[in-house]
Design a protein around this motif. Structure first.
Motif, short mmCIF file in Angstrom:
data_model
loop_
_atom_site.label_atom_id
_atom_site.label_comp_id
_atom_site.label_asym_id
_atom_site.label_seq_id
_atom_site.Cartn_x
_atom_site.Cartn_y
_atom_site.Cartn_z
N VAL A 62 0.82 -1.21 0.00
CA VAL A 62 0.00 0.00 0.00
C VAL A 62 0.86 1.27 0.00
O VAL A 62 0.39 2.35 -0.40
CB VAL A 62 -0.95 -0.01 1.22
CG1 VAL A 62 -0.18 0.16 2.52
CG2 VAL A 62 -2.03 1.05 1.08
N LEU A 63 2.13 1.15 0.41
CA LEU A 63 3.03 2.31 0.45
C LEU A 63 3.74 2.55 -0.88
O LEU A 63 4.36 3.61 -1.06
CB LEU A 63 4.08 2.12 1.55
CG LEU A 63 3.56 2.07 2.99
CD1 LEU A 63 4.73 1.89 3.95
CD2 LEU A 63 2.79 3.34 3.33
N ILE A 64 3.69 1.61 -1.79
CA ILE A 64 4.43 1.74 -3.04
C ILE A 64 4.01 2.97 -3.84
O ILE A 64 4.87 3.66 -4.40
CB ILE A 64 4.31 0.44 -3.87
CG1 ILE A 64 5.06 -0.68 -3.14
CG2 ILE A 64 4.88 0.65 -5.27
CD1 ILE A 64 5.03 -2.01 -3.87
N PRO A 65 2.70 3.30 -3.93
CA PRO A 65 2.36 4.54 -4.65
C PRO A 65 3.03 5.78 -4.08
O PRO A 65 3.32 6.73 -4.82
CB PRO A 65 0.83 4.61 -4.50
CG PRO A 65 0.41 3.19 -4.39
CD PRO A 65 1.50 2.54 -3.58
N LEU A 66 3.29 5.80 -2.78
CA LEU A 66 4.00 6.93 -2.17
C LEU A 66 5.42 7.03 -2.73
O LEU A 66 5.90 8.12 -3.02
CB LEU A 66 4.03 6.76 -0.65
CG LEU A 66 4.82 7.83 0.12
CD1 LEU A 66 4.20 9.20 -0.09
CD2 LEU A 66 4.85 7.49 1.61
N PHE A 67 6.06 5.89 -2.92
CA PHE A 67 7.42 5.91 -3.46
C PHE A 67 7.43 6.27 -4.95
O PHE A 67 8.43 6.78 -5.46
CB PHE A 67 8.10 4.55 -3.23
CG PHE A 67 8.53 4.34 -1.81
CD1 PHE A 67 9.72 4.88 -1.35
CD2 PHE A 67 7.73 3.65 -0.92
CE1 PHE A 67 10.12 4.71 -0.03
CE2 PHE A 67 8.12 3.47 0.40
CZ PHE A 67 9.32 4.01 0.84
N ALA A 68 6.31 6.00 -5.63
CA ALA A 68 6.19 6.46 -7.02
C ALA A 68 6.19 7.98 -7.09
O ALA A 68 6.65 8.57 -8.08
CB ALA A 68 4.93 5.89 -7.66
#
Length: 296
Positions: free
Chosen positions: A18-24
């Motif tokens: 769920v945190l991957i979009p933040l890293f995008a």
């Protein structure tokens, strides 16, 4: 043969998806469009930005722009030379299940990268750009600026690993090469934009060869050569100390105008000559725009 040793799988297991979009989003701090906006505004505002105190002017920001073009050209040259692939792309873009369907295309644009993988352009470029800004800006203390730049580079580099578009060796090579390039440039050029643009154009010429005389190499040649000749033409006439009104008018006019020019260049980016001339026009416009509000 893979360059990885299981580091990507380890991170995928460690980081909640769920945190991957933040890293995008974090990875955009090291993307070309973000550099374009930040460096353009700082150059146009000149000493009127609160990030500068006495002794910093548009000439110093032109130097950082030249450093950036050189770093991008060096990255392109090395990628073409080594021609090493990125990690295998998953069937589904990581984190896309948490993004509304309407925004899937935009999210994929943010999270997915193509082309060769070694060295990491984001790691190399962010080391040069953010490190260059830390050395050039005068806000706060040098130690704090350097720590901030290092933190941003670390976050960008981590985001590339979490998104699965680079191996760790790509990242480490990018940071090392970026730091070496930045230090060598400062020693050789003495922060002279003219010399920095010439060095950038040299790397661009090499990139044009190593990438097989394609449109990416042509774009690098156009941008750097445009920088060389435009800076030579505008620097004697450039107002180093514009009024606040002149500086902000330049920035307000500049972003939409150059954004449109960049969009037009992108639409013809597959045509070699158009890519070369279009990118030359973008950099020329960026550097020359302050003359519109020049009081002299």
């Amino acid at each position: 043969m893979t360059r990885g040793f299981g580091e990507l799988d380890f991170l995928r297991a460690l980081i909640p998806e769920v945190l991957i979009p933040l890293f995008a989003l974090v990875t955009q701090l090291g993307d070309l469009w973000f550099y374009f906006v930040v460096l353009s505004v700082l150059y146009w505002l000149g000493p009127r930005t609160p990030l500068w105190r006495d002794g910093v002017n548009r000439e110093k920001m032109a130097y950082v722009i030249a450093l950036t073009l050189g770093a991008l050209s060096l990255t392109l040259a090395l990628k073409g030379l080594f021609a090493l692939p990125r990690p295998p792309a998953p069937d589904v873009v990581p984190g896309s299940q948490f993004i509304p369907q309407t925004y899937h295309a935009a999210y994929e644009w943010l999270a997915v990268s193509d082309g060769y993988g070694f060295p990491s352009g984001h790691a190399l470029g962010s080391t040069v750009v953010w490190g260059g800004l830390a050395l050039t800006l005068t806000v706060s203390t040098f130690r704090r600026r350097l720590a901030t730049a290092a933190g941003i580079v670390a976050l960008i580099s981590l985001s590339r690993l979490i998104l699965g578009v680079h191996y760790l060796v790509d990242i480490l090579a990018g940071i090392t090469l970026g730091a070496a390039y930045l230090l060598a440039e400062r020693r050789i050029t003495g922060e002279d934009p003219r010399l920095a643009f010439w060095i950038a154009s040299g790397f661009a010429a090499i990139a044009f060869v190593t990438t097989g005389f394609g449109v990416e190499g042509a774009a690098a040649v156009g941008a750097t050569v445009g920088g060389v000749f435009t800076w030579q033409a505008v620097s004697p006439r450039l107002d180093r100390t514009p009024t606040r009104r002149e500086a902000y008018i330049t920035a307000v006019i500049g972003l939409p105008v150059l954004g449109l020019l960049l969009a037009l260049t992108t639409t013809v980016s597959e045509i070699l000559v158009a890519s070369l001339l279009g990118n030359a026009a973008v950099i020329a416009g960026l550097l020359a725009l302050p003359l519109v509000s020049n009081r002299q």
